[in-house]
Design a protein around this motif. Structure first.
Motif, PDB file in Angstrom:
ATOM      1  N   UNK A 281       0.892  -1.299   0.053  1.00 18.93           N
ATOM      2  CA  UNK A 281       0.137  -0.008  -0.145  1.00 18.93           C
ATOM      3  C   UNK A 281       0.758   1.151  -0.067  1.00 18.93           C
ATOM      4  N   UNK A 282       0.280   2.414  -0.020  1.00 16.92           N
ATOM      5  CA  UNK A 282       0.888   3.622  -0.199  1.00 16.92           C
ATOM      6  C   UNK A 282       1.478   4.125   1.318  1.00 16.92           C
ATOM      7  N   UNK A 283       1.119   3.143   2.415  1.00 11.78           N
ATOM      8  CA  UNK A 283       1.380   3.669   3.724  1.00 11.78           C
ATOM      9  C   UNK A 283       2.804   2.871   4.082  1.00 11.78           C
ATOM     10  N   UNK A 284       3.569   3.855   4.857  1.00 13.71           N
ATOM     11  CA  UNK A 284       4.920   3.485   5.112  1.00 13.71           C
ATOM     12  C   UNK A 284       5.157   2.043   5.955  1.00 13.71           C
ATOM     13  N   UNK A 285       3.955   1.692   6.765  1.00 15.41           N
ATOM     14  CA  UNK A 285       4.128   0.627   7.690  1.00 15.41           C
ATOM     15  C   UNK A 285       3.867  -0.652   6.815  1.00 15.41           C
ATOM     16  N   UNK A 286       3.213  -0.655   5.503  1.00 12.63           N
ATOM     17  CA  UNK A 286       3.203  -1.803   4.758  1.00 12.63           C
ATOM     18  C   UNK A 286       4.608  -2.018   3.696  1.00 12.63           C
TER      19      UNK A 286
ATOM     20  N   UNK B 202      -2.404   2.190  -4.596  1.00 13.51           N
ATOM     21  CA  UNK B 202      -3.084   2.965  -3.725  1.00 13.51           C
ATOM     22  C   UNK B 202      -4.229   2.260  -3.268  1.00 13.51           C
ATOM     23  N   UNK B 203      -4.711   1.422  -3.972  1.00 13.38           N
ATOM     24  CA  UNK B 203      -6.055   0.586  -3.654  1.00 13.38           C
ATOM     25  C   UNK B 203      -5.850  -0.392  -2.643  1.00 13.38           C
ATOM     26  N   UNK B 204      -4.584  -0.583  -1.936  1.00  9.35           N
ATOM     27  CA  UNK B 204      -4.194  -1.510  -1.132  1.00  9.35           C
ATOM     28  C   UNK B 204      -4.384  -0.700   0.329  1.00  9.35           C
ATOM     29  N   UNK B 205      -4.458   0.557   0.344  1.00 10.60           N
ATOM     30  CA  UNK B 205      -4.231   1.522   1.665  1.00 10.60           C
ATOM     31  C   UNK B 205      -5.370   1.106   2.672  1.00 10.60           C
TER      32      UNK B 205
ATOM     33  N   UNK C  60      -6.181  -5.499  -6.590  1.00  8.07           N
ATOM     34  CA  UNK C  60      -5.651  -7.149  -6.865  1.00  8.07           C
ATOM     35  C   UNK C  60      -5.785  -7.483  -8.386  1.00  8.07           C
ATOM     36  N   UNK C  61      -6.696  -6.853  -9.242  1.00  7.13           N
ATOM     37  CA  UNK C  61      -6.702  -7.202 -10.577  1.00  7.13           C
ATOM     38  C   UNK C  61      -5.578  -6.703 -11.299  1.00  7.13           C
ATOM     39  N   UNK C  62      -4.705  -5.645 -10.641  1.00  2.00           N
ATOM     40  CA  UNK C  62      -3.667  -5.197 -11.286  1.00  2.00           C
ATOM     41  C   UNK C  62      -2.515  -6.039 -10.815  1.00  2.00           C
ATOM     42  N   UNK C  63      -2.555  -6.166  -9.578  1.00  2.00           N
ATOM     43  CA  UNK C  63      -1.433  -7.079  -9.124  1.00  2.00           C
ATOM     44  C   UNK C  63      -1.337  -8.573  -9.453  1.00  2.00           C
ATOM     45  N   UNK C  64      -2.401  -9.316  -9.989  1.00  4.26           N
ATOM     46  CA  UNK C  64      -2.418 -10.373 -10.312  1.00  4.26           C
ATOM     47  C   UNK C  64      -2.624 -10.623 -11.868  1.00  4.26           C
ATOM     48  N   UNK C  65      -2.638  -9.630 -12.461  1.00  8.63           N
ATOM     49  CA  UNK C  65      -2.753  -9.762 -13.867  1.00  8.63           C
ATOM     50  C   UNK C  65      -1.487 -10.226 -14.497  1.00  8.63           C
ATOM     51  N   UNK C  66      -1.805 -11.301 -15.325  1.00  3.74           N
ATOM     52  CA  UNK C  66      -0.640 -11.885 -16.198  1.00  3.74           C
ATOM     53  C   UNK C  66       0.073 -12.895 -15.160  1.00  3.74           C
ATOM     54  N   UNK C  67      -0.590 -13.393 -14.286  1.00  9.24           N
ATOM     55  CA  UNK C  67      -0.298 -14.415 -13.473  1.00  9.24           C
ATOM     56  C   UNK C  67       0.696 -15.700 -14.073  1.00  9.24           C
TER      57      UNK C  67
END
Length: 200
Positions: free
Chosen positions: A65-70, A87-90, A129-136
């Protein structure tokens, strides 16, 4: 009304989700939400301690995500991989409740005052998730998603599970697997232990 999981077009691709390590907000029971609080010393150690387990697996990509802890958790837990930021993972924006004790949190599926509705969060998490998992490609390994407890709750909902159960522990990798039209999820360490026991 909370939209059912089939309302979303969740990609049927296996992946690993991991919540960030501990922060002072976690330790003291404060709602952090969209506030960018860093890992504390314990959180950094939690992320480092899971790195040997993560190194046993092949990873296609790491997203945070965009947040530093992640982002810091991703860097310490999967050191060889530069996390891509989505940003969608914030974490969920809890509005007027941010900075308040967790004992004052409103019911999960209600919209907090000036905060983000659960449906809206699920929509953006699903799009991320669609972006992250595309082309798996199985041969390239799995994708790691590093985010927040609220993101985990959305993922549980998107995969047909109860989103309102106990909070996932910090820096704990969970393997999600689609199987025969349904999903399973299991803590990655348990999966690894089971595999070792089968070989003994």
């Amino acid at each position: 009304m909370i939209f059912p999981y089939w309302h979303y077009d969740m990609p049927a691709v296996p992946f690993v989700f991991m919540r960030h390590g501990e922060t002072e907000a976690n330790r003291t029971g404060i709602i952090a939400g969209s506030t960018d609080v860093p890992l504390n010393t314990t959180g950094e150690e939690q992320a480092r301690s899971v790195a040997p387990l993560m190194a046993q697996h092949k990873w296609r990509a790491v997203y945070a995500s965009t947040q530093s802890r992640a982002q810091r958790t991703a860097a310490l837990a999967v050191p060889g991989h530069q996390a891509e930021i989505l940003s969608g993972l914030r974490e969920r924006h809890w509005g007027d409740l941010e900075g308040r004790p967790v004992t004052e949190i409103c019911p999960r599926f209600e919209t907090p005052p000036n905060g983000e509705p659960f449906n809206d969060m699920c929509k953006r998490v699903c799009e991320a998730l669609k972006i992250a998992l595309a082309g798996h490609d199985d041969a390239q390994g799995l994708t790691v998603i590093v985010g927040h407890s609220g993101v985990m709750r959305c993922i549980l909902h998107l995969t047909g599970f109860d989103a309102d159960g106990p909070r996932i522990m910090n820096a704990t990798p969970v393997l999600f697997t689609p199987q025969d039209g349904r999903w399973t999820h299991k803590i990655l360490s348990e999966q690894a232990n089971a595999a070792r026991q089968d070989m003994e």
